[in-house]
Scaffold this motif. Structure first.
Motif, short mmCIF file in Angstrom:
data_model
loop_
_atom_site.label_atom_id
_atom_site.label_comp_id
_atom_site.label_asym_id
_atom_site.label_seq_id
_atom_site.Cartn_x
_atom_site.Cartn_y
_atom_site.Cartn_z
N TYR A 129 0.84 -1.20 0.00
CA TYR A 129 0.00 0.00 0.00
C TYR A 129 0.88 1.25 0.00
CZ TYR A 129 -3.49 3.42 1.34
OH TYR A 129 -4.32 4.52 1.38
N HIS A 130 0.40 2.28 -0.74
CA HIS A 130 1.11 3.57 -0.80
C HIS A 130 0.07 4.68 -0.92
CE1 HIS A 130 4.29 6.46 -1.75
NE2 HIS A 130 3.51 6.90 -2.73
N TYR A 131 0.24 5.71 -0.08
CA TYR A 131 -0.71 6.84 -0.13
C TYR A 131 0.02 8.04 -0.72
CZ TYR A 131 -4.11 10.36 1.16
OH TYR A 131 -5.04 11.40 1.13
N ASP A 132 -0.55 8.59 -1.81
CA ASP A 132 0.00 9.77 -2.48
C ASP A 132 -0.64 11.00 -1.85
OD1 ASP A 132 0.96 11.73 -4.12
OD2 ASP A 132 0.31 10.78 -6.00
N GLN A 133 0.12 11.65 -0.95
CA GLN A 133 -0.43 12.82 -0.24
C GLN A 133 -0.64 14.00 -1.18
OE1 GLN A 133 2.17 13.69 3.03
NE2 GLN A 133 1.47 11.90 4.25
N GLU A 134 0.24 14.13 -2.17
CA GLU A 134 0.12 15.27 -3.07
C GLU A 134 -1.19 15.23 -3.84
OE1 GLU A 134 2.49 17.34 -6.85
OE2 GLU A 134 3.38 15.66 -5.75
N HIS A 135 -1.55 14.07 -4.31
CA HIS A 135 -2.78 13.94 -5.08
C HIS A 135 -3.91 13.30 -4.27
CE1 HIS A 135 0.49 14.03 -8.13
NE2 HIS A 135 -0.38 14.77 -8.84
N MET A 136 -3.61 12.98 -3.04
CA MET A 136 -4.58 12.38 -2.13
C MET A 136 -5.23 11.14 -2.76
SD MET A 136 -6.36 15.81 -0.53
CE MET A 136 -7.26 14.83 0.65
N TYR A 183 2.87 1.82 -9.98
CA TYR A 183 1.76 2.15 -9.10
C TYR A 183 0.43 1.97 -9.83
CZ TYR A 183 5.19 4.16 -5.93
OH TYR A 183 6.24 4.34 -5.07
N VAL A 184 -0.55 1.50 -9.10
CA VAL A 184 -1.90 1.33 -9.63
C VAL A 184 -2.87 1.86 -8.59
CG1 VAL A 184 -3.61 -0.32 -10.49
CG2 VAL A 184 -1.17 -0.76 -10.85
N GLU A 185 -3.91 2.55 -9.06
CA GLU A 185 -4.91 3.05 -8.12
C GLU A 185 -5.59 1.88 -7.40
OE1 GLU A 185 -7.67 5.92 -9.54
OE2 GLU A 185 -6.19 6.91 -10.82
N PHE A 186 -5.74 2.08 -6.12
CA PHE A 186 -6.30 1.02 -5.28
C PHE A 186 -7.68 0.60 -5.77
CE2 PHE A 186 -8.35 -0.73 -1.54
CZ PHE A 186 -7.36 -1.52 -1.01
#
Length: 238
Positions: A129-136, A183-186
């Protein structure tokens, strides 16, 4: 019949011939003792009659003997030819058996060589899992690890179910390995509230016997704890 036996038969035949002449002369002397006194007075036709009568029996004897000897030799030659034919047949069968054994050994060797030259990919596909804070955005990072312990694999591609596009890996020679991530959107990986996409199609090709072999393998993508935890959170929210 060997030469020794043949010589023995000829000697016996000569002895029998001499005995026949002795019997003939003995009979002449026994029944006509004065016949020998007229030898000088015999004419040519008388000599012909005498020799014809005397040698006729002997000639017939030698004729029959020659026929029997020739017949026996022909039988022996025929038997020898039959034995040679049988030996030749056995030799041909033996060569055929040897050829079949060599063929099987060659096929086994070729099969082992094909296995040795075929690509053998050891893959490890894992989501974290990875959370992109810039693009939320909630993303999952796909870690790709491929090692080739076989022959060269060409045009390696990875395609994830229901995710557009494919990941080009390229070629991997024997002993080479590659590490990549993407990366792939969850949300794109969820089929429903409680089902997460976790399979990938790996395609590659290789050259074997001057022809191109195309291979497709379905692999499970492992989920690490971070993905599982956030999957639970998303499911509980929804």
């Amino acid at each position: 019949m060997n030469t020794k036996e043949k010589d023995s038969i000829i000697i016996v035949s000569i002895v029998i011939t001499a005995l026949l002449f002795s019997v003939i002369l003995g009979c002449i002397w026994l029944y006509s003792p004065d016949a020998f006194n007229y030898v000088n007075e015999m004419k040519f036709n008388d000599w012909g009659d005498f020799l014809g009568g005397s040698f006729g029996t002997v000639a017939l004897f030698w004729l029959i003997l020659g026929y029997m000897l020739q017949k026996q030799e022909l039988q022996q030659n025929t038997k020898a030819l039959e034995l040679q034919a049988e030996e030749l047949k056995n030799t041909v069968e033996e060569y055929k058996h040897m050829l079949e054994v060599n063929k099987q050994q060659f096929l086994l060797y070729k099969k082992e060589l094909d296995i040795l030259n075929s690509p053998n990919l050891i893959t490890d596909l894992t989501y974290s899992y990875h959370y992109d804070q810039e693009h939320m955005l909630s993303l999952v990072e796909l870690h790709i690890s491929i090692k080739n312990i076989g022959g060269e694999a060409q045009n390696i591609k990875i395609k994830i179910d229901n995710v557009p596009g494919e990941y080009e890996i390229g070629n991997l020679k024997r002993g080479e390995n590659i590490l990549r991530s993407t990366y792939v959107e969850f949300e794109k990986l969820r089929l429903s509230d409680k089902i997460f996409r976790s399979r990938a199609l790996i395609e590659y090709s290789y050259l074997m016997d001057n022809r191109i072999e195309n291979i497709k393998i379905m692999e499970d993508i492992k989920l690490d704890n971070s993905v599982l935890e956030h999957l639970k959170i998303f499911n509980s929210i929804i």
